[in-house]
Write an enzyme that holds these catalytic residues in place. Structure first.
Site, PDB file in Angstrom:
ATOM      1  N   ASN A   1       0.835  -1.200   0.000  1.00 42.45           N
ATOM      2  CA  ASN A   1       0.000   0.000   0.000  1.00 42.45           C
ATOM      3  C   ASN A   1       0.873   1.255   0.000  1.00 42.45           C
ATOM      4  O   ASN A   1       1.977   1.268   0.530  1.00 42.45           O
ATOM      5  CB  ASN A   1      -1.014   0.002   1.155  1.00 42.45           C
ATOM      6  CG  ASN A   1      -0.413  -0.062   2.539  1.00 42.45           C
ATOM      7  OD1 ASN A   1       0.576  -0.751   2.776  1.00 42.45           O
ATOM      8  ND2 ASN A   1      -1.017   0.650   3.476  1.00 42.45           N
ATOM      9  N   VAL A   2       0.350   2.284  -0.644  1.00 44.96           N
ATOM     10  CA  VAL A   2       1.023   3.576  -0.746  1.00 44.96           C
ATOM     11  C   VAL A   2      -0.010   4.643  -0.403  1.00 44.96           C
ATOM     12  O   VAL A   2      -0.929   4.889  -1.175  1.00 44.96           O
ATOM     13  CB  VAL A   2       1.594   3.812  -2.164  1.00 44.96           C
ATOM     14  CG1 VAL A   2       2.257   5.176  -2.258  1.00 44.96           C
ATOM     15  CG2 VAL A   2       2.570   2.700  -2.544  1.00 44.96           C
ATOM     16  N   GLU A   3       0.141   5.234   0.783  1.00 47.86           N
ATOM     17  CA  GLU A   3      -0.815   6.231   1.238  1.00 47.86           C
ATOM     18  C   GLU A   3      -0.464   7.621   0.714  1.00 47.86           C
ATOM     19  O   GLU A   3       0.607   7.838   0.152  1.00 47.86           O
ATOM     20  CB  GLU A   3      -0.852   6.248   2.773  1.00 47.86           C
ATOM     21  CG  GLU A   3      -1.383   4.959   3.353  1.00 47.86           C
ATOM     22  CD  GLU A   3      -1.431   4.961   4.867  1.00 47.86           C
ATOM     23  OE1 GLU A   3      -2.055   4.037   5.408  1.00 47.86           O
ATOM     24  OE2 GLU A   3      -0.861   5.865   5.522  1.00 47.86           O
TER      25      GLU A   3
ATOM     26  N   CYS B   1      -4.092   0.733  -2.493  1.00 47.41           N
ATOM     27  CA  CYS B   1      -4.012  -0.522  -1.743  1.00 47.41           C
ATOM     28  C   CYS B   1      -2.904  -1.392  -2.327  1.00 47.41           C
ATOM     29  O   CYS B   1      -2.487  -1.217  -3.483  1.00 47.41           O
ATOM     30  CB  CYS B   1      -5.335  -1.266  -1.825  1.00 47.41           C
ATOM     31  SG  CYS B   1      -6.729  -0.383  -1.093  1.00 47.41           S
TER      32      CYS B   1
ATOM     33  N   GLU C   1      -3.090  -4.394  -3.305  1.00 45.64           N
ATOM     34  CA  GLU C   1      -3.573  -5.154  -4.457  1.00 45.64           C
ATOM     35  C   GLU C   1      -3.507  -4.329  -5.740  1.00 45.64           C
ATOM     36  O   GLU C   1      -3.290  -4.881  -6.825  1.00 45.64           O
ATOM     37  CB  GLU C   1      -5.016  -5.629  -4.217  1.00 45.64           C
ATOM     38  CG  GLU C   1      -5.167  -6.535  -3.015  1.00 45.64           C
ATOM     39  CD  GLU C   1      -5.470  -5.799  -1.719  1.00 45.64           C
ATOM     40  OE1 GLU C   1      -6.090  -6.412  -0.837  1.00 45.64           O
ATOM     41  OE2 GLU C   1      -5.100  -4.609  -1.575  1.00 45.64           O
TER      42      GLU C   1
ATOM     43  N   CYS D   1     -10.358  -5.061   0.241  1.00 45.65           N
ATOM     44  CA  CYS D   1     -11.522  -4.172   0.297  1.00 45.65           C
ATOM     45  C   CYS D   1     -12.388  -4.391  -0.945  1.00 45.65           C
ATOM     46  O   CYS D   1     -12.004  -5.115  -1.865  1.00 45.65           O
ATOM     47  CB  CYS D   1     -11.069  -2.708   0.394  1.00 45.65           C
ATOM     48  SG  CYS D   1     -10.347  -2.040  -1.127  1.00 45.65           S
TER      49      CYS D   1
ATOM     50  N   CYS E   1     -10.759  -3.447  -4.296  1.00 46.03           N
ATOM     51  CA  CYS E   1      -9.728  -4.406  -4.685  1.00 46.03           C
ATOM     52  C   CYS E   1     -10.321  -5.745  -5.108  1.00 46.03           C
ATOM     53  O   CYS E   1      -9.784  -6.413  -5.986  1.00 46.03           O
ATOM     54  CB  CYS E   1      -8.716  -4.591  -3.560  1.00 46.03           C
ATOM     55  SG  CYS E   1      -7.671  -3.123  -3.390  1.00 46.03           S
TER      56      CYS E   1
END
Length: 144
Positions: free
Chosen positions: A47-49, A58, A60, A91, A94
């Site tokens: 994940n990369v916020e 996310c 995925e 989620c 995803c």
């Protein structure tokens, strides 16, 4: 492909490795994902916020990007883990994305065990639904 033919420990290790590269300064909830493809590759993502929370990616999403970037194919088995190496559920967004690239038979390691995508996203919307729509070739005025 059956669940017994998949090396789940290898997928979990790859997902855990990817999780360690996650960028999660806001939630502090790093996630890693790893999947086996139909040609035997393992693709991963983390994940990369973003400070604008809604535009974070996310794990995925990164995994599917790697799938496409490394030659495409079909996802056959997926493991997604948190910082403790525990299986977590994808989620909704995803699940749709994974369904597009793995189909109903994609095996997903969920917190309660291995389940096919057809069970975790029943009645999935896909390309076939788009193909079923025939556009009206008659141009319409915007003033009607």
């Amino acid at each position: 492909m059956t669940t017994s033919e998949i090396h789940w420990a290898e997928l979990n290790a790859a997902a855990l490795h990817a999780m360690r590269r996650a960028y999660a300064p806001y939630s502090r909830y790093p996630v890693g994902a790893a999947a086996l493809t139909d040609d035997g590759r393992i693709v991963t993502g983390c994940n990369v916020e973003n400070a604008a929370y809604g535009v974070g990616l996310c794990a995925e999403c990164g995994l599917v990007s790697e799938l496409i970037n490394t030659g495409g194919g079909t996802l056959r088995a997926l493991a997604c883990v948190n910082a403790h190496g525990e299986a977590i559920a994808p989620c909704g967004r995803c699940r749709q994305l994974l369904s597009e690239h793995g189909g109903a038979d994609l095996l997903v390691q969920m917190p309660d065990g291995i389940r096919p995508m057809s069970e975790i996203l029943p009645g999935a919307f896909g390309g076939g639904d788009l193909d079923a729509v025939v556009p009206d070739p008659t141009p319409r005025s915007t003033h009607e």
